[in-house]
Scaffold this motif. Structure first.
Motif, mmCIF file in Angstrom:
data_model
loop_
_atom_site.group_PDB
_atom_site.id
_atom_site.type_symbol
_atom_site.label_atom_id
_atom_site.label_comp_id
_atom_site.label_asym_id
_atom_site.label_seq_id
_atom_site.Cartn_x
_atom_site.Cartn_y
_atom_site.Cartn_z
ATOM 1 N N LEU A 119 30.795 39.418 5.616
ATOM 2 C CA LEU A 119 30.606 40.530 6.105
ATOM 3 C C LEU A 119 31.814 41.677 5.904
ATOM 4 C CD1 LEU A 119 29.694 39.174 9.683
ATOM 5 C CD2 LEU A 119 27.920 40.160 7.879
ATOM 6 N N ASN A 120 32.567 41.417 5.163
ATOM 7 C CA ASN A 120 33.855 42.060 4.825
ATOM 8 C C ASN A 120 34.539 42.734 5.747
ATOM 9 O OD1 ASN A 120 35.422 43.065 2.822
ATOM 10 N ND2 ASN A 120 34.229 45.120 2.553
ATOM 11 N N VAL A 121 34.596 41.773 6.816
ATOM 12 C CA VAL A 121 35.393 42.439 8.240
ATOM 13 C C VAL A 121 36.557 42.024 8.153
ATOM 14 C CG1 VAL A 121 33.102 42.758 9.426
ATOM 15 C CG2 VAL A 121 34.357 40.623 9.692
ATOM 16 N N GLY A 122 36.987 41.080 7.755
ATOM 17 C CA GLY A 122 38.382 40.237 7.757
ATOM 18 C C GLY A 122 38.657 39.345 8.794
ATOM 19 N N TYR A 123 39.688 38.936 9.312
ATOM 20 C CA TYR A 123 39.715 37.789 10.417
ATOM 21 C C TYR A 123 39.836 38.236 11.931
ATOM 22 C CZ TYR A 123 40.602 35.063 6.285
ATOM 23 O OH TYR A 123 40.519 34.274 5.256
ATOM 24 N N ARG A 124 40.382 39.593 11.953
ATOM 25 C CA ARG A 124 40.474 40.072 13.535
ATOM 26 C C ARG A 124 39.248 39.874 14.313
ATOM 27 N NH1 ARG A 124 44.262 44.980 14.758
ATOM 28 N NH2 ARG A 124 45.101 43.703 13.182
ATOM 29 N N PRO A 125 37.854 40.183 13.926
ATOM 30 C CA PRO A 125 36.838 40.202 14.801
ATOM 31 C C PRO A 125 36.398 38.753 14.733
ATOM 32 C CG PRO A 125 36.036 41.490 12.680
ATOM 33 C CD PRO A 125 37.622 41.055 12.792
ATOM 34 N N ILE A 126 36.964 37.770 13.991
ATOM 35 C CA ILE A 126 36.453 36.553 13.981
ATOM 36 C C ILE A 126 37.549 35.433 14.720
ATOM 37 C CG2 ILE A 126 35.758 34.375 12.452
ATOM 38 C CD1 ILE A 126 33.849 36.653 12.197
ATOM 39 N N ALA A 127 38.678 35.891 14.537
ATOM 40 C CA ALA A 127 39.780 34.801 15.222
ATOM 41 C C ALA A 127 39.675 34.988 16.822
ATOM 42 C CB ALA A 127 40.887 35.550 14.558
ATOM 43 N N LYS A 128 40.132 33.672 17.458
ATOM 44 C CA LYS A 128 40.075 33.550 18.709
ATOM 45 C C LYS A 128 41.356 32.989 19.066
ATOM 46 C CE LYS A 128 36.165 35.297 19.560
ATOM 47 N NZ LYS A 128 35.835 36.381 19.185
ATOM 48 N N LYS A 129 42.581 33.618 19.687
ATOM 49 C CA LYS A 129 43.503 32.640 20.052
ATOM 50 C C LYS A 129 43.031 31.601 21.273
ATOM 51 C CE LYS A 129 47.219 36.049 19.569
ATOM 52 N NZ LYS A 129 48.514 35.905 19.837
ATOM 53 N N GLY A 130 43.796 30.582 20.937
ATOM 54 C CA GLY A 130 43.730 29.574 21.729
ATOM 55 C C GLY A 130 42.528 28.590 21.231
ATOM 56 N N ILE A 131 41.927 28.911 20.248
ATOM 57 C CA ILE A 131 40.856 27.756 19.804
ATOM 58 C C ILE A 131 41.405 27.768 18.427
ATOM 59 C CG2 ILE A 131 38.416 27.680 18.860
ATOM 60 C CD1 ILE A 131 37.797 29.813 21.038
ATOM 61 N N GLU A 132 42.117 26.598 18.104
ATOM 62 C CA GLU A 132 42.618 26.020 16.860
ATOM 63 C C GLU A 132 42.036 26.303 15.925
ATOM 64 O OE1 GLU A 132 45.022 22.081 15.102
ATOM 65 O OE2 GLU A 132 43.743 21.912 16.981
#
Length: 79
Positions: free
Chosen positions: A47-60
């Motif tokens: 999707l060429n969006v980088g990790y910011r919209p995909i990453a979730k703190k607290g989920i390893e």
């Protein structure tokens, strides 16, 4: 259904898909929930969006540092 869920669903149907990604060092990865991280990386790249919209703190498996590591160190095997 969203793209990450579709990728994970396909990985359930075809377990060889996740297994096709190996460490560039040719070693075996011992990361827990690796298919989730692979699906997240594939989603971010496709999707060429980088990790910011995909990453979730607290989920390893979805931590930004983990996604970056997986993206840098895993590559699909040549077919």
């Amino acid at each position: 259904m969203e793209l990450p869920e579709a990728i994970l669903e396909v990985m359930l149907w075809v377990p060889e898909l996740a297994e096709a990604f190996t460490a560039v060092s040719r070693g075996r990865s011992r990361l827990k929930d690796l298919p989730i991280s692979i699906a997240a990386c594939l989603t971010a790249h496709s999707l060429n969006v980088g990790y910011r919209p995909i990453a979730k703190k607290g989920i390893e498996a979805l931590e930004r540092s983990r996604l970056s590591h997986v993206s840098r160190t895993l590559a699909p095997n040549a077919v």
